[in-house]
Design a protein around this motif. Structure first.
Motif, PDB file in Angstrom:
ATOM      1  N   GLU A   9      -0.307  48.852  41.663  1.00  0.00           N
ATOM      2  CA  GLU A   9      -0.296  50.284  41.639  1.00  0.00           C
ATOM      3  C   GLU A   9      -1.075  50.901  42.679  1.00  0.00           C
ATOM      4  OE1 GLU A   9      -2.730  50.329  38.007  1.00  0.00           O
ATOM      5  OE2 GLU A   9      -0.657  49.942  36.828  1.00  0.00           O
ATOM      6  N   GLU A  10      -1.972  50.202  43.383  1.00  0.00           N
ATOM      7  CA  GLU A  10      -2.950  50.731  44.471  1.00  0.00           C
ATOM      8  C   GLU A  10      -1.725  50.789  45.862  1.00  0.00           C
ATOM      9  OE1 GLU A  10      -5.539  51.962  47.403  1.00  0.00           O
ATOM     10  OE2 GLU A  10      -5.503  52.071  45.267  1.00  0.00           O
ATOM     11  N   GLU A  11      -0.915  49.888  46.185  1.00  0.00           N
ATOM     12  CA  GLU A  11       0.100  50.090  46.942  1.00  0.00           C
ATOM     13  C   GLU A  11       1.230  51.261  46.725  1.00  0.00           C
ATOM     14  OE1 GLU A  11       0.046  48.952  50.170  1.00  0.00           O
ATOM     15  OE2 GLU A  11      -1.572  48.061  49.538  1.00  0.00           O
ATOM     16  N   GLN A  12       1.470  51.339  45.553  1.00  0.00           N
ATOM     17  CA  GLN A  12       2.309  52.354  44.987  1.00  0.00           C
ATOM     18  C   GLN A  12       1.974  53.659  45.420  1.00  0.00           C
ATOM     19  OE1 GLN A  12       3.126  51.627  40.783  1.00  0.00           O
ATOM     20  NE2 GLN A  12       4.696  49.975  41.502  1.00  0.00           N
ATOM     21  N   ARG A  13       0.648  53.830  45.016  1.00  0.00           N
ATOM     22  CA  ARG A  13      -0.057  55.095  45.179  1.00  0.00           C
ATOM     23  C   ARG A  13      -0.149  55.449  46.894  1.00  0.00           C
ATOM     24  NH1 ARG A  13      -3.202  53.914  40.648  1.00  0.00           N
ATOM     25  NH2 ARG A  13      -4.577  52.571  41.932  1.00  0.00           N
ATOM     26  N   ARG A  90       9.249  65.584  43.671  1.00  0.00           N
ATOM     27  CA  ARG A  90       8.770  66.497  44.685  1.00  0.00           C
ATOM     28  C   ARG A  90       7.789  67.614  44.369  1.00  0.00           C
ATOM     29  NH1 ARG A  90      12.014  66.411  49.504  1.00  0.00           N
ATOM     30  NH2 ARG A  90      13.443  64.909  49.588  1.00  0.00           N
ATOM     31  N   GLU A  91       8.152  68.316  43.215  1.00  0.00           N
ATOM     32  CA  GLU A  91       7.229  69.093  42.601  1.00  0.00           C
ATOM     33  C   GLU A  91       5.857  68.808  42.425  1.00  0.00           C
ATOM     34  OE1 GLU A  91       9.506  70.934  39.612  1.00  0.00           O
ATOM     35  OE2 GLU A  91      10.948  71.941  40.878  1.00  0.00           O
ATOM     36  N   ASP A  92       5.652  67.497  41.744  1.00  0.00           N
ATOM     37  CA  ASP A  92       4.313  66.966  41.317  1.00  0.00           C
ATOM     38  C   ASP A  92       4.237  65.618  42.221  1.00  0.00           C
ATOM     39  OD1 ASP A  92       2.008  67.188  39.859  1.00  0.00           O
ATOM     40  OD2 ASP A  92       2.895  65.881  38.368  1.00  0.00           O
ATOM     41  N   ALA A  93       4.384  65.392  43.414  1.00  0.00           N
ATOM     42  CA  ALA A  93       4.332  64.180  44.207  1.00  0.00           C
ATOM     43  C   ALA A  93       3.038  63.802  44.261  1.00  0.00           C
ATOM     44  CB  ALA A  93       5.113  64.261  45.436  1.00  0.00           C
ATOM     45  N   GLU A  94       2.007  64.704  44.361  1.00  0.00           N
ATOM     46  CA  GLU A  94       0.762  64.418  44.559  1.00  0.00           C
ATOM     47  C   GLU A  94      -0.028  63.496  43.214  1.00  0.00           C
ATOM     48  OE1 GLU A  94       1.639  67.394  45.056  1.00  0.00           O
ATOM     49  OE2 GLU A  94       1.383  68.140  46.638  1.00  0.00           O
ATOM     50  N   ASN A  95       0.534  63.781  42.088  1.00  0.00           N
ATOM     51  CA  ASN A  95       0.081  63.429  40.756  1.00  0.00           C
ATOM     52  C   ASN A  95       1.081  62.302  40.114  1.00  0.00           C
ATOM     53  OD1 ASN A  95      -2.282  65.140  40.711  1.00  0.00           O
ATOM     54  ND2 ASN A  95      -0.592  66.898  40.325  1.00  0.00           N
ATOM     55  N   THR A  96       2.118  62.144  40.212  1.00  0.00           N
ATOM     56  CA  THR A  96       2.980  61.408  39.608  1.00  0.00           C
ATOM     57  C   THR A  96       3.853  60.579  40.682  1.00  0.00           C
ATOM     58  OG1 THR A  96       3.152  62.624  37.853  1.00  0.00           O
ATOM     59  CG2 THR A  96       4.688  60.935  37.797  1.00  0.00           C
ATOM     60  N   PHE A  97       3.778  59.261  40.851  1.00  0.00           N
ATOM     61  CA  PHE A  97       4.118  58.423  41.908  1.00  0.00           C
ATOM     62  C   PHE A  97       5.350  57.617  41.568  1.00  0.00           C
ATOM     63  CE2 PHE A  97       0.967  60.471  43.993  1.00  0.00           C
ATOM     64  CZ  PHE A  97      -0.073  59.953  43.907  1.00  0.00           C
ATOM     65  N   GLY A  98       5.537  57.425  40.046  1.00  0.00           N
ATOM     66  CA  GLY A  98       6.508  56.529  39.574  1.00  0.00           C
ATOM     67  C   GLY A  98       6.422  55.054  40.257  1.00  0.00           C
ATOM     68  N   GLU A  99       7.622  54.272  39.941  1.00  0.00           N
ATOM     69  CA  GLU A  99       7.383  52.849  40.224  1.00  0.00           C
ATOM     70  C   GLU A  99       7.904  52.569  41.786  1.00  0.00           C
ATOM     71  OE1 GLU A  99       5.960  50.283  38.496  1.00  0.00           O
ATOM     72  OE2 GLU A  99       5.391  51.954  36.937  1.00  0.00           O
ATOM     73  N   ILE A 100       7.119  52.819  42.588  1.00  0.00           N
ATOM     74  CA  ILE A 100       7.436  52.714  43.873  1.00  0.00           C
ATOM     75  C   ILE A 100       7.341  51.267  44.422  1.00  0.00           C
ATOM     76  CG2 ILE A 100       7.159  53.711  46.473  1.00  0.00           C
ATOM     77  CD1 ILE A 100       6.134  56.212  45.249  1.00  0.00           C
ATOM     78  N   ASN A 101       8.256  50.714  45.251  1.00  0.00           N
ATOM     79  CA  ASN A 101       8.341  49.332  45.805  1.00  0.00           C
ATOM     80  C   ASN A 101       8.608  49.450  47.200  1.00  0.00           C
ATOM     81  OD1 ASN A 101       8.327  46.709  46.328  1.00  0.00           O
ATOM     82  ND2 ASN A 101      10.047  46.168  45.123  1.00  0.00           N
TER      83      ASN A 101
END
Length: 385
Positions: A9-13, A90-101
């Motif tokens: 989660e830290e790396e996703q953020r 894009r509209e809420d990118a600062e708050n919701t990051f999704g599952e980024i790998n």
């Protein structure tokens, strides 16, 4: 061993924060340039008129245009981050990051179509990044800081070094001696034999050295940790087809120590070669993740490392080590019998005097050579023992 959920989660953020730094470049940098305008109006009127006669205000206007051109280029790099995982909203990118790998292998070869997922828990300190506090706590709104923007500005300058005509002299000074040493070591290898020789380039950055090695006919894999570098190298290697199709202004961010306006507003067009111009059947890939965790363990049974690399090229890399003993031990262990380690770069130990409580071992050159011999390396200079 599977990574811990909180580390993932830290790396996703952090990855999402890097993407947002790219997307916030224009606002941040235009604001900095506008500060110069405000400073003019704090001066006496007579001084303002003198500066006006010098064309200072026109230089600020030209800088704005250059910054917007840079923003367009940077926006293209992060236009599609699907290769690295789900796209942040894009509209809420600062708050919701999704599952980024962000740990997929970036492959530039039809023969290397299988992605290799590598994740690591030994994260560097990142300004703006926050550890998770559980699902009930919303992520703190991320605003890029000077630390983040400085990394982005450095990325633009590295594009100059690696992929422009203007950077050719610097590349020749660094990369050419390494490529010459590689060719000299395998001078007796036939063309077909060279296509089976495996070369690793840790700390590959924007990928030019690894690309050049692949163009010589070797199997080549780059490895990179920085998300700024990974996003940018993926764009230039996989999303760019043609020569000089991207133009940006790498020196517009500082007016200090500049001889003239031209030097500040210099445009650079990249790439100087077509990244797709590799020999047929080239075997070239870039793997994302921490060097020690990927190559220092045998955690992936499908991808053994011990004794698998015929050559390892480290350029401005070994001083990134927190524990140089482990770096050298890994390099020695993963080299094949008769393999060669080719190194170039200073000993500007990255973690010296760090404020993050990370360990740091800082050897001088003689100590480093002695350590390498004790680990098992033999030194060769220009073909002589």
């Amino acid at each position: 061993m599977a990574p811990k959920l909180e580390d993932v989660e830290e790396e996703q953020r952090h990855f999402a924060n890097v993407v947002n730094t790219f997307r916030n470049y224009a606002q941040y940098t235009l604001s900095a340039n506008n500060r110069r305008r405000k400073d003019i109006y704090r001066l006496p009127q007579a001084d303002q008129e003198l500066l006006g006669q010098l064309g200072y205000k026109q230089k600020l206007d030209a800088a704005d245009k250059a910054i917007l051109a840079n923003a367009d280029f940077l926006a293209k790099i992060v236009e599609d981050t699907q290769m690295f995982g789900d796209e942040p909203n894009r509209e809420d990118a600062e708050n919701t990051f999704g599952e980024i790998n962000p740990y997929n292998s970036l492959s530039h070869d039809d023969d290397l179509g299988q992605p290799h997922n590598h994740s690591h828990s030994d994260s560097h300190s990142h300004a703006g990044a926050r550890h998770g506090h559980g699902p009930s706590q919303p992520a703190r709104k991320f605003r890029p800081a000077e630390f983040d923007m400085d990394k982005l500005r450095s990325t633009l300058k590295q594009f100059v070094r690696d992929w422009s005509e203007e950077g050719e002299a610097e590349r020749e000074a660094c990369y050419k001696p390494m490529k010459d040493a590689l060719l000299q070591h395998f001078a007796n290898a036939t063309h077909e034999e060279r296509r089976k020789l495996r070369v690793l380039v840790p700390g590959a950055g924007l990928g030019r050295l690894a690309y050049d090695v692949a163009k010589l006919g070797f199997v080549c894999q780059g490895n990179e940790f920085s998300h700024y570098m990974l996003l940018s190298s993926f764009f230039i290697l996989n999303k760019t087809d043609g020569v000089k199709c991207h133009t940006f202004y790498p020196y517009v961010h500082s007016f200090s120590n500049a001889p003239n306006k031209v030097s500040i507003l210099q445009a650079v067009s990249i790439p100087d070669v077509s990244p797709s111009d590799l020999p047929a059947g080239s075997n070239f890939s870039l793997v994302a993740g921490d060097f020690e965790e990927i190559y220092g363990t045998e955690s992936d049974p499908d991808e053994p490392q011990h004794g698998q690399w015929d050559a390892i090229l480290t350029c401005f890399f070994i001083d990134t080590a927190k524990n140089i003993v482990n770096y050298l031990r890994i390099i020695h262990r993963i080299l094949a019998p008769g393999g060669v380690w080719i190194n170039l770069g200073p000993l500007l130990w990255h973690w010296e005097n760090n404020t993050s409580n990370d360990p740091s071992v800082e050897l001088d050159l003689e100590e480093l050579k002695s350590l390498a011999r004790r680990i098992g390396f033999e030194f060769s200079v220009r073909g002589s023992r």
